[in-house]
Scaffold this motif. Structure first.
Motif, PDB file in Angstrom:
ATOM      1  N   GLY A 154      40.172  39.827   1.674  1.00  0.00           N
ATOM      2  CA  GLY A 154      39.891  41.128   1.857  1.00  0.00           C
ATOM      3  C   GLY A 154      38.416  41.102   1.962  1.00  0.00           C
ATOM      4  O   GLY A 154      37.937  41.992   2.703  1.00  0.00           O
ATOM      5  N   ALA A 155      37.615  40.797   0.808  1.00  0.00           N
ATOM      6  CA  ALA A 155      36.424  40.814   0.740  1.00  0.00           C
ATOM      7  C   ALA A 155      35.654  40.136   1.875  1.00  0.00           C
ATOM      8  O   ALA A 155      34.590  40.973   2.624  1.00  0.00           O
ATOM      9  CB  ALA A 155      35.844  40.375  -0.451  1.00  0.00           C
ATOM     10  N   VAL A 156      35.906  39.091   2.498  1.00  0.00           N
ATOM     11  CA  VAL A 156      35.352  38.572   3.355  1.00  0.00           C
ATOM     12  C   VAL A 156      35.601  39.234   4.669  1.00  0.00           C
ATOM     13  O   VAL A 156      34.699  39.476   5.483  1.00  0.00           O
ATOM     14  CB  VAL A 156      35.875  36.868   3.643  1.00  0.00           C
ATOM     15  CG1 VAL A 156      35.204  36.477   4.718  1.00  0.00           C
ATOM     16  CG2 VAL A 156      35.298  36.194   2.557  1.00  0.00           C
ATOM     17  N   ALA A 157      36.722  39.752   5.050  1.00  0.00           N
ATOM     18  CA  ALA A 157      37.269  40.430   6.106  1.00  0.00           C
ATOM     19  C   ALA A 157      36.519  41.900   6.386  1.00  0.00           C
ATOM     20  O   ALA A 157      36.001  42.217   7.264  1.00  0.00           O
ATOM     21  CB  ALA A 157      38.943  40.681   6.372  1.00  0.00           C
ATOM     22  N   GLY A 158      36.303  42.489   4.964  1.00  0.00           N
ATOM     23  CA  GLY A 158      35.408  43.783   5.233  1.00  0.00           C
ATOM     24  C   GLY A 158      34.095  43.342   5.300  1.00  0.00           C
ATOM     25  O   GLY A 158      33.544  44.263   6.043  1.00  0.00           O
ATOM     26  N   ASP A 159      33.483  42.382   5.040  1.00  0.00           N
ATOM     27  CA  ASP A 159      32.005  41.979   5.257  1.00  0.00           C
ATOM     28  C   ASP A 159      31.990  41.848   6.734  1.00  0.00           C
ATOM     29  O   ASP A 159      30.905  42.033   7.323  1.00  0.00           O
ATOM     30  CB  ASP A 159      31.590  40.953   4.390  1.00  0.00           C
ATOM     31  CG  ASP A 159      30.112  40.688   4.370  1.00  0.00           C
ATOM     32  OD1 ASP A 159      29.513  41.459   3.657  1.00  0.00           O
ATOM     33  OD2 ASP A 159      29.551  39.612   5.148  1.00  0.00           O
ATOM     34  N   ILE A 160      32.830  41.048   7.290  1.00  0.00           N
ATOM     35  CA  ILE A 160      32.796  40.833   8.605  1.00  0.00           C
ATOM     36  C   ILE A 160      32.811  41.894   9.569  1.00  0.00           C
ATOM     37  O   ILE A 160      31.960  42.266  10.247  1.00  0.00           O
ATOM     38  CB  ILE A 160      34.058  39.779   9.237  1.00  0.00           C
ATOM     39  CG1 ILE A 160      33.733  38.515   8.682  1.00  0.00           C
ATOM     40  CG2 ILE A 160      34.061  39.855  10.765  1.00  0.00           C
ATOM     41  CD1 ILE A 160      35.080  37.631   8.673  1.00  0.00           C
ATOM     42  N   ASN A 161      33.859  42.998   9.183  1.00  0.00           N
ATOM     43  CA  ASN A 161      33.732  44.203   9.788  1.00  0.00           C
ATOM     44  C   ASN A 161      32.503  44.860   9.701  1.00  0.00           C
ATOM     45  O   ASN A 161      32.079  45.550  10.678  1.00  0.00           O
ATOM     46  CB  ASN A 161      35.008  44.879   9.457  1.00  0.00           C
ATOM     47  CG  ASN A 161      36.239  44.309   9.855  1.00  0.00           C
ATOM     48  OD1 ASN A 161      36.351  43.807  11.019  1.00  0.00           O
ATOM     49  ND2 ASN A 161      37.411  44.532   9.067  1.00  0.00           N
ATOM     50  N   LYS A 162      31.928  44.907   8.534  1.00  0.00           N
ATOM     51  CA  LYS A 162      30.678  45.647   8.284  1.00  0.00           C
ATOM     52  C   LYS A 162      29.643  45.218   9.034  1.00  0.00           C
ATOM     53  O   LYS A 162      28.627  46.032   9.507  1.00  0.00           O
ATOM     54  CB  LYS A 162      30.322  45.629   6.779  1.00  0.00           C
ATOM     55  CG  LYS A 162      29.199  46.576   6.457  1.00  0.00           C
ATOM     56  CD  LYS A 162      28.837  46.428   4.920  1.00  0.00           C
ATOM     57  CE  LYS A 162      28.515  45.022   4.306  1.00  0.00           C
ATOM     58  NZ  LYS A 162      28.154  44.832   3.050  1.00  0.00           N
ATOM     59  N   ILE A 178      42.694  31.347   6.717  1.00  0.00           N
ATOM     60  CA  ILE A 178      41.645  31.094   7.701  1.00  0.00           C
ATOM     61  C   ILE A 178      41.267  32.069   8.492  1.00  0.00           C
ATOM     62  O   ILE A 178      42.338  32.535   9.111  1.00  0.00           O
ATOM     63  CB  ILE A 178      42.257  30.012   8.358  1.00  0.00           C
ATOM     64  CG1 ILE A 178      42.295  28.775   7.639  1.00  0.00           C
ATOM     65  CG2 ILE A 178      41.354  29.544   9.730  1.00  0.00           C
ATOM     66  CD1 ILE A 178      43.075  27.317   8.307  1.00  0.00           C
ATOM     67  N   ILE A 179      40.293  32.520   8.548  1.00  0.00           N
ATOM     68  CA  ILE A 179      39.985  33.954   9.383  1.00  0.00           C
ATOM     69  C   ILE A 179      39.095  33.528  10.617  1.00  0.00           C
ATOM     70  O   ILE A 179      38.077  32.772  10.345  1.00  0.00           O
ATOM     71  CB  ILE A 179      39.328  34.968   8.410  1.00  0.00           C
ATOM     72  CG1 ILE A 179      39.927  35.329   7.363  1.00  0.00           C
ATOM     73  CG2 ILE A 179      38.745  36.044   9.467  1.00  0.00           C
ATOM     74  CD1 ILE A 179      38.968  36.034   6.182  1.00  0.00           C
ATOM     75  N   THR A 180      39.677  33.917  11.650  1.00  0.00           N
ATOM     76  CA  THR A 180      38.619  33.783  12.969  1.00  0.00           C
ATOM     77  C   THR A 180      38.219  34.982  13.369  1.00  0.00           C
ATOM     78  O   THR A 180      38.812  36.009  13.328  1.00  0.00           O
ATOM     79  CB  THR A 180      39.509  33.157  14.074  1.00  0.00           C
ATOM     80  OG1 THR A 180      40.751  33.787  14.230  1.00  0.00           O
ATOM     81  CG2 THR A 180      39.930  31.768  13.553  1.00  0.00           C
ATOM     82  N   ALA A 181      36.981  34.959  13.836  1.00  0.00           N
ATOM     83  CA  ALA A 181      36.364  36.456  14.278  1.00  0.00           C
ATOM     84  C   ALA A 181      35.228  36.015  15.451  1.00  0.00           C
ATOM     85  O   ALA A 181      34.724  34.993  15.422  1.00  0.00           O
ATOM     86  CB  ALA A 181      35.798  36.985  13.081  1.00  0.00           C
TER      87      ALA A 181
END
Length: 229
Positions: A154-162, A178-181
Motif C-alpha cells: 500500500g505504501a509503495v503504491a501510494g508513493d507511485i501514484n503521488k 509484484i507491482i508493475t507501473a
C-alpha cells in the motif's frame, strides 16, 4: 570580332553587365519582352500529419497519386527523403515520431528529374512543415516492476501514484507483492527507488512508450538548456 545580329545573345568581356542584358546604339527602338522562366522542375504535393493514437508504427508513408504525375520509380526516393528528414534529430537530437506522410501530387521534368532530386525535394518539404507545426518533445514513459514485501504494498503504491505513476498490474509471489507501473518521469522513479531501496528485492525497468504532457513545460525546460551538438 563577330557580326552582331538582331536578337542574338553573345559573350561580352570587360563590360559590367549581366546575362540577358541588351545593348543598343540608341538609334533603334524595340519593345523588350520578359524571359519566360519555367516553374521549378521538382514539385511535390504533400500532406503531413500525426498518426492516430495507438498506432503500431512510428512512421507511415502513403502514395495517393492519381495517374503518372510522378513516375513510380521515383516514389521510393520520396519516401526515403521523408524518412531521413524525420530522423535528422532537428529539435533535441531525437527523431520525429508518430508521423504520417501522404503524397498527393507532383511534377517531373524530362531532364532534371532524378531520384536524388525527389529525395531532396521531400527533405525540404518536411522541413517546411516541421517548422510550421510547432513540434513538442515527447516525455519518456518507462515500465517499472517492483517486488516488495506485501506489508509495504500500500505504501509503495501510494508513493507511485503521488509521483504521477500509473499502476498497471499487481501480482503475488509468496510473501511478496509484484507491482508493475508506467512512470512518466525517470527522475521521480529514481527518487522512489532510492527512498525504498531497502525494501526492493528486484527492480526492473524497460522502455515502453512516450506521451505528450498536459503542458509544454517539459519541452520548454529542455530547449532552455541550449542547443544539442
Amino acid at each position: 570580332t563577330f557580326k552582331r545580329l538582331m536578337g542574338q545573345i553573345v559573350p561580352v568581356f570587360g563590360v559590367d553587365c549581366a546575362s540577358g542584358d541588351t545593348f543598343t546604339d540608341g538609334s533603334v527602338k524595340y519593345t523588350m519582352t520578359s524571359i519566360n522562366v519555367p516553374e521549378p522542375t521538382q514539385r511535390v504535393g504533400r500532406y503531413i500529419g500525426p498518426l492516430p493514437a495507438g498506432s503500431s508504427t512510428k512512421f507511415e508513408f502513403e502514395n495517393l497519386l492519381v495517374g503518372q504525375a510522378i513516375p513510380s520509380g521515383f516514389i521510393p526516393a520520396i519516401e526515403k527523403g521523408f524518412k531521413e528528414a524525420a530522423n535528422s534529430r532537428a529539435l533535441i537530437g531525437h527523431p520525429v515520431e508518430n508521423l504520417r506522410v501522404v503524397l498527393t501530387d507532383g511534377a517531373t521534368h524530362a531532364v532534371d528529374s532524378s531520384e536524388l532530386a525527389f529525395k531532396l525535394a521531400s527533405i525540404y518539404a518536411f522541413r517546411q512543415c516541421y517548422t510550421a507545426s510547432r513540434p513538442v518533445i515527447l516525455e519518456l514513459v518507462i515500465l517499472v516492476e517492483l517486488k516488495v514485501p506485501t506489508e509495504f504494498q500500500g505504501a509503495v503504491a501510494g508513493d507511485i501514484n503521488k509521483r504521477k505513476g500509473v499502476i498497471v498490474g499487481s501480482d503475488q509471489e509468496g510473501d511478496d507483492s509484484i507491482i508493475t507501473a508506467h512512470w512518466p518521469d525517470k527522475k521521480a522513479n529514481n527518487e522512489t527507488l532510492l527512498k525504498l531501496a531497502g525494501l526492493f528485492q528486484r527492480n526492473l525497468e524497460t522502455f515502453t512508450n512516450h506521451k505528450i504532457g498536459k503542458d509544454n513545460k517539459h519541452t520548454e525546460e529542455i530547449l532552455a538548456a541550449g542547443p544539442v551538438f
